[in-house]
Write a protein that holds these residues in place. Structure first.
Motif, mmCIF file in Angstrom:
data_model
loop_
_atom_site.group_PDB
_atom_site.id
_atom_site.type_symbol
_atom_site.label_atom_id
_atom_site.label_comp_id
_atom_site.label_asym_id
_atom_site.label_seq_id
_atom_site.Cartn_x
_atom_site.Cartn_y
_atom_site.Cartn_z
ATOM 1 N N PRO A 140 0.922 -1.258 0.021
ATOM 2 C CA PRO A 140 -0.083 0.026 0.120
ATOM 3 C C PRO A 140 0.858 1.191 0.209
ATOM 4 C CG PRO A 140 -1.098 -1.653 1.442
ATOM 5 C CD PRO A 140 0.639 -1.999 1.108
ATOM 6 N N ARG A 141 1.842 1.193 0.603
ATOM 7 C CA ARG A 141 2.883 2.508 0.612
ATOM 8 C C ARG A 141 3.295 2.633 -0.736
ATOM 9 N NH1 ARG A 141 2.201 5.318 5.236
ATOM 10 N NH2 ARG A 141 4.193 5.668 6.165
ATOM 11 N N ALA A 142 3.943 1.488 -1.429
ATOM 12 C CA ALA A 142 4.247 1.770 -2.475
ATOM 13 C C ALA A 142 3.316 2.377 -3.672
ATOM 14 C CB ALA A 142 5.088 0.550 -3.222
ATOM 15 N N LEU A 143 2.012 1.924 -3.629
ATOM 16 C CA LEU A 143 1.015 2.126 -4.260
ATOM 17 C C LEU A 143 0.552 3.548 -4.203
ATOM 18 C CD1 LEU A 143 -1.212 -1.090 -4.287
ATOM 19 C CD2 LEU A 143 -0.143 -0.335 -6.208
ATOM 20 N N GLN A 144 0.438 4.111 -2.961
ATOM 21 C CA GLN A 144 0.015 5.337 -2.482
ATOM 22 C C GLN A 144 1.055 6.313 -3.301
ATOM 23 O OE1 GLN A 144 -0.317 4.770 1.526
ATOM 24 N NE2 GLN A 144 -2.301 3.721 1.383
ATOM 25 N N ARG A 145 2.418 6.168 -2.970
ATOM 26 C CA ARG A 145 3.296 7.087 -3.467
ATOM 27 C C ARG A 145 3.414 6.872 -4.973
ATOM 28 N NH1 ARG A 145 6.127 5.206 1.580
ATOM 29 N NH2 ARG A 145 6.324 6.792 2.998
ATOM 30 N N ALA A 146 2.926 5.841 -5.549
ATOM 31 C CA ALA A 146 3.178 5.948 -6.949
ATOM 32 C C ALA A 146 2.050 6.775 -7.778
ATOM 33 C CB ALA A 146 3.128 4.483 -7.556
ATOM 34 N N GLY A 147 0.783 6.777 -7.029
ATOM 35 C CA GLY A 147 -0.048 7.674 -7.750
ATOM 36 C C GLY A 147 -0.963 6.786 -8.305
ATOM 37 N N GLY A 148 -1.241 6.922 -9.821
ATOM 38 C CA GLY A 148 -1.934 6.125 -10.542
ATOM 39 C C GLY A 148 -3.168 6.616 -10.790
ATOM 40 N N ALA A 166 10.869 -0.593 -12.046
ATOM 41 C CA ALA A 166 11.612 -0.762 -12.879
ATOM 42 C C ALA A 166 12.217 0.569 -13.150
ATOM 43 C CB ALA A 166 11.196 -1.194 -14.540
ATOM 44 N N GLY A 167 13.790 0.555 -12.918
ATOM 45 C CA GLY A 167 14.603 1.956 -12.924
ATOM 46 C C GLY A 167 15.466 1.876 -11.891
ATOM 47 N N GLY A 168 16.217 3.280 -11.385
ATOM 48 C CA GLY A 168 17.048 3.037 -10.613
ATOM 49 C C GLY A 168 16.635 3.626 -9.252
ATOM 50 N N ALA A 182 11.783 5.530 -10.569
ATOM 51 C CA ALA A 182 11.279 4.319 -11.170
ATOM 52 C C ALA A 182 9.946 4.373 -11.625
ATOM 53 C CB ALA A 182 11.773 3.041 -10.462
ATOM 54 N N VAL A 183 9.540 3.452 -12.446
ATOM 55 C CA VAL A 183 8.221 3.206 -12.819
ATOM 56 C C VAL A 183 7.547 1.873 -12.052
ATOM 57 C CG1 VAL A 183 6.536 2.603 -14.574
ATOM 58 C CG2 VAL A 183 8.262 4.408 -14.940
ATOM 59 N N LEU A 184 6.609 2.114 -11.551
ATOM 60 C CA LEU A 184 5.922 0.676 -10.899
ATOM 61 C C LEU A 184 5.104 0.006 -11.578
ATOM 62 C CD1 LEU A 184 6.091 -0.373 -8.170
ATOM 63 C CD2 LEU A 184 4.017 0.787 -7.264
ATOM 64 N N TYR A 185 5.202 -1.259 -11.779
ATOM 65 C CA TYR A 185 4.246 -2.173 -12.406
ATOM 66 C C TYR A 185 3.595 -3.224 -11.837
ATOM 67 C CZ TYR A 185 6.899 0.022 -16.667
ATOM 68 O OH TYR A 185 7.525 0.660 -17.718
ATOM 69 N N GLU A 186 2.784 -3.524 -12.400
ATOM 70 C CA GLU A 186 1.748 -4.590 -11.576
ATOM 71 C C GLU A 186 1.991 -5.836 -12.474
ATOM 72 O OE1 GLU A 186 -2.822 -6.431 -11.059
ATOM 73 O OE2 GLU A 186 -2.413 -4.128 -11.981
ATOM 74 N N VAL A 187 2.594 -7.010 -12.003
ATOM 75 C CA VAL A 187 2.972 -8.092 -12.765
ATOM 76 C C VAL A 187 2.132 -9.220 -11.772
ATOM 77 C CG1 VAL A 187 4.684 -9.971 -13.127
ATOM 78 C CG2 VAL A 187 5.013 -7.536 -13.510
ATOM 79 N N ALA A 188 1.343 -10.161 -12.859
ATOM 80 C CA ALA A 188 0.648 -11.351 -11.872
ATOM 81 C C ALA A 188 1.767 -12.142 -11.669
ATOM 82 C CB ALA A 188 -0.259 -12.064 -12.921
ATOM 83 N N GLY A 189 1.654 -12.768 -10.404
ATOM 84 C CA GLY A 189 2.531 -13.858 -9.765
ATOM 85 C C GLY A 189 2.765 -14.897 -10.556
#
Length: 255
Positions: free
Chosen positions: A95-103, A164-166, A170-177
């Motif tokens: 949730p912290r990553a998602l909230q900071r990524a906006g989207g 993905a990035g340094g 970076a850009v945050l992506y969603e990937v199905a496990g």
């Protein structure tokens, strides 16, 4: 600064401790360690019913909109019970990553799934010398390739949130496990209640969630450090309780 817990925070701690004791998580911990998820449906749904998976999720997405203080209280109790499941990765870091990524609406969908307990997620952060690269895919999606070491709870995750990035952004992506091209290799840890794995991505289809600045990435790392400290504090506190209890009844040389 008032560091005393409020009545609501004390009630959260008591309720969670009673639940974990009733489920005998300490007694079941060895068996749970053999499970790739580290929890079972009954235990996970109990945590969901208590509202813990939605702790960091805003109220508009079905959560409680709580703070790191409440998360630390939960983590201290989970650490005390030696709970080895993916709660920290799913309910705190993701949730912290998602909230900071906006989207956009995709973030809302993921947050609601986390609060409802239907999504188990983990975050793959860039590390020195290792990165994930992206290239354009079909229909606005991306293809990710690379390897990320030391990913917590990757074996249990239904969703991987891959940065993905340094370190500067970076850009945050969603990937199905379960996506083709995702390879999860479990590792070993001094603390077996934390499952670390390396995740290899080979042209894996991903959906863009949002962007993470360098400051946002560093803030997520800080969140992880605070969360792990709270978990360790709970385990240390329980070890102290056991040592004191043993010292009260220990006999040596007939005394």
């Amino acid at each position: 600064m008032n560091l005393e817990r409020s009545e609501e925070q004390l009630a959260l701690s008591r309720t969670l401790r009673r639940f974990l004791d009733d489920k005998d998580v300490v007694g079941r911990s060895r068996a749970l360690l053999e499970d790739p998820v580290g929890t079972d449906e009954d235990l996970w749904q109990g945590l969901v019913a208590l509202g813990t998976t939605g702790l960091f999720v805003s109220e508009e997405h079905g959560g409680a909109g709580a703070t790191m203080v409440e998360a630390a209280i939960v983590l201290e109790e989970l650490g005390r019970a030696l709970y080895p499941g993916p709660w920290m990765s799913t309910a705190v870091v993701a949730p912290r990553a998602l909230q900071r990524a906006g989207g956009d609406g995709e973030v809302s969908k993921l947050l609601r799934g986390i609060a409802e307990g239907t999504v188990i997620a983990t975050v793959c952060l860039p590390a020195p010398g290792v990165s994930v690269t992206s290239r354009a895919g079909v229909g606005g999606e991306a293809l990710l390739s690379g390897e990320v070491a030391l990913v917590a709870d990757a074996s249990a995750a239904s969703v991987l949130l891959v940065a993905a990035g340094g370190a500067d952004g970076a850009v945050l992506y969603e990937v199905a496990g379960s996506s083709p091209g995702v390879a999860v290799t479990p590792g070993r840890s001094v603390d077996p209640t934390t499952r670390w794995s390396s995740v290899e991505l080979d042209r894996v289809t991903a959906r863009r969630v949002g962007a993470l600045s360098g400051d946002a990435l560093r803030a997520i790392v800080d969140d992880v450090l605070v969360a792990r400290a709270a978990d360790a504090l709970g385990a240390a506190g329980r070890a102290l309780e056991l040592a004191v209890d043993h010292a009260k009844v220990r006999e040596q040389f007939g005394q």
